[in-house]
Design a protein around this motif. Structure first.
Motif, PDB file in Angstrom:
ATOM      1  N   HIS A   8       0.890  -1.025  -0.042  1.00 54.32           N
ATOM      2  CA  HIS A   8       0.095  -0.024  -0.050  1.00 54.32           C
ATOM      3  C   HIS A   8       0.963   1.237   0.059  1.00 54.32           C
ATOM      4  N   ILE A   9       0.361   2.227  -0.598  1.00 52.21           N
ATOM      5  CA  ILE A   9       1.153   3.526  -0.787  1.00 52.21           C
ATOM      6  C   ILE A   9       1.709   3.996   0.643  1.00 52.21           C
ATOM      7  N   ASP A  10       1.060   3.864   1.778  1.00 53.55           N
ATOM      8  CA  ASP A  10       1.693   4.248   3.261  1.00 53.55           C
ATOM      9  C   ASP A  10       2.758   3.068   3.607  1.00 53.55           C
ATOM     10  N   GLU A  11       2.883   2.096   2.834  1.00 52.99           N
ATOM     11  CA  GLU A  11       3.949   1.245   3.457  1.00 52.99           C
ATOM     12  C   GLU A  11       5.307   1.513   2.260  1.00 52.99           C
ATOM     13  N   GLU A  49      -5.621   9.109   5.673  1.00 53.78           N
ATOM     14  CA  GLU A  49      -5.196  10.392   4.939  1.00 53.78           C
ATOM     15  C   GLU A  49      -3.723  10.497   4.272  1.00 53.78           C
ATOM     16  N   VAL A  50      -3.228   9.404   4.147  1.00 52.51           N
ATOM     17  CA  VAL A  50      -1.911   9.169   3.397  1.00 52.51           C
ATOM     18  C   VAL A  50      -1.862   9.848   1.908  1.00 52.51           C
ATOM     19  N   GLN A  51      -1.196  10.517   1.698  1.00 57.26           N
ATOM     20  CA  GLN A  51      -0.943  10.798   0.020  1.00 57.26           C
ATOM     21  C   GLN A  51       0.607  10.630  -0.352  1.00 57.26           C
ATOM     22  N   ARG A  52       0.751  10.317  -1.446  1.00 59.13           N
ATOM     23  CA  ARG A  52       2.343   9.802  -2.011  1.00 59.13           C
ATOM     24  C   ARG A  52       2.422  10.400  -3.400  1.00 59.13           C
ATOM     25  N   PRO A  53       3.489  11.225  -3.626  1.00 59.52           N
ATOM     26  CA  PRO A  53       3.750  11.740  -5.047  1.00 59.52           C
ATOM     27  C   PRO A  53       3.896  10.354  -5.950  1.00 59.52           C
ATOM     28  N   CYS A  54       3.573  10.721  -7.342  1.00 51.06           N
ATOM     29  CA  CYS A  54       3.926   9.833  -8.261  1.00 51.06           C
ATOM     30  C   CYS A  54       4.314  10.384  -9.464  1.00 51.06           C
ATOM     31  N   VAL A  55       5.595  10.020  -9.884  1.00 54.90           N
ATOM     32  CA  VAL A  55       6.171  10.739 -11.271  1.00 54.90           C
ATOM     33  C   VAL A  55       6.249   9.971 -12.386  1.00 54.90           C
ATOM     34  N   VAL A  56       5.861  10.386 -13.324  1.00 51.35           N
ATOM     35  CA  VAL A  56       5.719   9.514 -14.583  1.00 51.35           C
ATOM     36  C   VAL A  56       6.799  10.031 -15.782  1.00 51.35           C
ATOM     37  N   PHE A  57       7.538   9.064 -15.952  1.00 50.22           N
ATOM     38  CA  PHE A  57       8.572   9.132 -16.901  1.00 50.22           C
ATOM     39  C   PHE A  57       8.235   8.640 -18.196  1.00 50.22           C
ATOM     40  N   ASN A  58       7.488   7.467 -18.078  1.00 47.52           N
ATOM     41  CA  ASN A  58       7.008   6.668 -19.318  1.00 47.52           C
ATOM     42  C   ASN A  58       6.031   7.519 -19.979  1.00 47.52           C
ATOM     43  N   GLU A  59       6.394   7.963 -21.275  1.00 51.51           N
ATOM     44  CA  GLU A  59       5.475   8.523 -22.075  1.00 51.51           C
ATOM     45  C   GLU A  59       4.249   7.922 -22.638  1.00 51.51           C
ATOM     46  N   GLY A  81      14.960  15.919  -3.043  1.00 51.98           N
ATOM     47  CA  GLY A  81      13.569  16.296  -2.081  1.00 51.98           C
ATOM     48  C   GLY A  81      13.406  15.595  -1.084  1.00 51.98           C
ATOM     49  N   GLU A  82      14.150  14.450  -0.860  1.00 52.25           N
ATOM     50  CA  GLU A  82      13.940  13.484   0.182  1.00 52.25           C
ATOM     51  C   GLU A  82      12.441  13.035   0.166  1.00 52.25           C
ATOM     52  N   GLU A  83      11.780  12.729  -0.828  1.00 53.55           N
ATOM     53  CA  GLU A  83      10.518  12.121  -0.807  1.00 53.55           C
ATOM     54  C   GLU A  83      10.591  10.921  -1.326  1.00 53.55           C
ATOM     55  N   ILE A  84       9.419  10.256  -0.798  1.00 58.14           N
ATOM     56  CA  ILE A  84       9.341   8.799  -1.287  1.00 58.14           C
ATOM     57  C   ILE A  84       8.167   8.866  -2.122  1.00 58.14           C
ATOM     58  N   GLN A  85       8.191   8.246  -3.409  1.00 59.31           N
ATOM     59  CA  GLN A  85       7.324   8.272  -4.395  1.00 59.31           C
ATOM     60  C   GLN A  85       7.335   7.231  -5.150  1.00 59.31           C
ATOM     61  N   LEU A  86       6.037   6.931  -5.907  1.00 57.43           N
ATOM     62  CA  LEU A  86       6.113   5.933  -6.791  1.00 57.43           C
ATOM     63  C   LEU A  86       6.440   6.443  -8.271  1.00 57.43           C
ATOM     64  N   LYS A  87       7.444   5.652  -8.839  1.00 57.86           N
ATOM     65  CA  LYS A  87       8.159   6.081 -10.106  1.00 57.86           C
ATOM     66  C   LYS A  87       7.706   5.208 -11.328  1.00 57.86           C
ATOM     67  N   LEU A  88       7.084   5.736 -12.100  1.00 62.92           N
ATOM     68  CA  LEU A  88       6.404   5.047 -13.415  1.00 62.92           C
ATOM     69  C   LEU A  88       7.666   5.260 -14.400  1.00 62.92           C
ATOM     70  N   ALA A  89       8.532   4.411 -14.769  1.00 61.28           N
ATOM     71  CA  ALA A  89       9.555   4.677 -15.916  1.00 61.28           C
ATOM     72  C   ALA A  89       9.423   3.395 -16.835  1.00 61.28           C
ATOM     73  N   LYS A  90      10.425   3.097 -17.639  1.00 62.30           N
ATOM     74  CA  LYS A  90      10.462   1.887 -18.346  1.00 62.30           C
ATOM     75  C   LYS A  90      10.037   0.774 -17.688  1.00 62.30           C
ATOM     76  N   GLY A  91       8.981  -0.186 -18.271  1.00 63.24           N
ATOM     77  CA  GLY A  91       8.754  -1.328 -17.748  1.00 63.24           C
ATOM     78  C   GLY A  91       7.815  -1.186 -16.844  1.00 63.24           C
ATOM     79  N   ALA A  92       7.134   0.006 -16.529  1.00 63.37           N
ATOM     80  CA  ALA A  92       6.013   0.411 -15.710  1.00 63.37           C
ATOM     81  C   ALA A  92       4.731   0.233 -16.370  1.00 63.37           C
ATOM     82  N   TRP A  93       3.456  -0.005 -15.475  1.00 60.30           N
ATOM     83  CA  TRP A  93       2.296  -0.428 -16.072  1.00 60.30           C
ATOM     84  C   TRP A  93       0.917   0.206 -15.192  1.00 60.30           C
TER      85      TRP A  93
END
Length: 102
Positions: A8-11, A49-59, A81-93
């Motif tokens: 889960h995103i809070d983990e 109320e947890v929120q988590r940033p997600c960055v999308v590199f996969n076009e 930025g010392e932030e934990i995030q979900l990164k969607l790059a090559k191989g992500a879906w």
């Protein structure tokens, strides 16, 4: 070969491992750049109320506000930025499981 773990995103702990998760896109963050091409804030009301940033590199991936998705991506820590995030790059879906317009 086993599938990536579901967490889960809070983990998230920033271990830079491929994981599966699910969350809703709360809002989009304006990056004013082309790489990454999108950054959003994820939330999961089932987890509080947890929120988590997600960055999308996969076009090939574009996320929509208000929609719920299942993700395969990286539990990543952005050192600058010392932030934990979900990164969607090559191989992500992503698979959309909820769209408020439907």
């Amino acid at each position: 070969m086993s599938s990536p773990p579901f967490i889960h995103i809070d983990e998230f702990d920033g271990a830079d491992r491929f994981i599966r998760t699910k969350a809703f896109v709360n809002y989009t963050i304006d990056l004013r750049s082309h790489d990454p091409h999108q950054k959003v804030m994820l939330g999961d009301s089932d987890r509080g109320e947890v929120q988590r940033p997600c960055v999308v590199f996969n076009e090939d991936i574009t996320l929509e506000e208000g929609c719920g998705y299942r993700f395969g991506g990286f539990d990543n820590q952005w050192d600058a930025g010392e932030e934990i995030q979900l990164k969607l790059a090559k191989g992500a879906w992503v698979n959309k499981f909820y769209d408020p317009s439907d």
